[in-house]
Write a protein that holds these residues in place. Structure first.
Motif, PDB file in Angstrom:
ATOM      1  N   ILE A 129       0.858  -1.178   0.000  1.00  0.00           N
ATOM      2  CA  ILE A 129       0.000   0.000   0.000  1.00  0.00           C
ATOM      3  C   ILE A 129       0.891   1.224   0.000  1.00  0.00           C
ATOM      4  O   ILE A 129       1.689   1.421   0.920  1.00  0.00           O
ATOM      5  N   PRO A 130       0.786   2.063  -1.036  1.00  0.00           N
ATOM      6  CA  PRO A 130       1.644   3.250  -1.068  1.00  0.00           C
ATOM      7  C   PRO A 130       1.221   4.255   0.031  1.00  0.00           C
ATOM      8  O   PRO A 130       0.061   4.324   0.384  1.00  0.00           O
ATOM      9  N   PRO A 131       2.218   4.972   0.553  1.00  0.00           N
ATOM     10  CA  PRO A 131       1.890   6.003   1.547  1.00  0.00           C
ATOM     11  C   PRO A 131       0.973   7.060   0.904  1.00  0.00           C
ATOM     12  O   PRO A 131       1.046   7.325  -0.296  1.00  0.00           O
ATOM     13  N   GLU A 132       0.129   7.653   1.715  1.00  0.00           N
ATOM     14  CA  GLU A 132      -0.852   8.598   1.200  1.00  0.00           C
ATOM     15  C   GLU A 132      -0.205   9.810   0.540  1.00  0.00           C
ATOM     16  O   GLU A 132      -0.742  10.360  -0.411  1.00  0.00           O
ATOM     17  N   ASN A 133       0.930  10.258   1.023  1.00  0.00           N
ATOM     18  CA  ASN A 133       1.577  11.466   0.502  1.00  0.00           C
ATOM     19  C   ASN A 133       2.585  11.190  -0.601  1.00  0.00           C
ATOM     20  O   ASN A 133       3.187  12.123  -1.128  1.00  0.00           O
TER      21      ASN A 133
END
Length: 136
Positions: A129-133
């Motif tokens: 899951i990629p980081p939100e930022n």
């Protein structure tokens, strides 16, 4: 003392079908029969059958067990070949043990990681899951 197939299965920790298969494959030489034509086994047979169980657990195929049996039946002159067969299986088992230990170490690490995340000691980071930022 003579043992029935079921008694041998219990003592050797194997199924009836497996013992019957081994007998039919010729892996148990000189099988004796009782007055009802049922297979019976003596102490030496039992010890050999227990050896077969161990060889199978070591990863030997039926063909390899047959080859090993053939060597055993030839007597002490074939001990060097038998030792070589066992050495190869031992090395393969040691490699498998190392692989299993590495897998267990990974699970230990991952369990500690999850414990730390759940306890708030470290942030959760995922490779999936990629980081939100993070820029795409």
């Amino acid at each position: 003392m003579l043992y029935t197939m079921m008694q041998v299965c219990k003592k050797a920790d194997m199924t009836y079908q497996t013992l019957k298969f081994y007998c039919n494959q010729g892996l148990v030489p000189n099988v004796k029969r009782d007055h009802n034509n049922r297979r019976v086994f003596d102490e030496r047979d039992l010890k050999w059958i227990q050896d077969l169980v161990c060889l199978k657990k070591c990863g030997m195929s039926i063909q390899e067990m047959k080859a090993y049996l053939d060597l055993c039946l030839q007597g002490p002159a074939t001990i060097p070949q038998r030792k070589e067969m066992l050495t190869q299986k031992q090395e393969a088992l040691r490699r498998t043990i190392q692989e299993l230990e590495a897998s267990a170490a990974y699970i230990d690490w991952k369990q500690t990681f999850y414990d730390d995340v759940l306890a708030g000691r470290r942030p959760y980071v995922s490779n999936l899951i990629p980081p939100e930022n993070a820029p795409l």
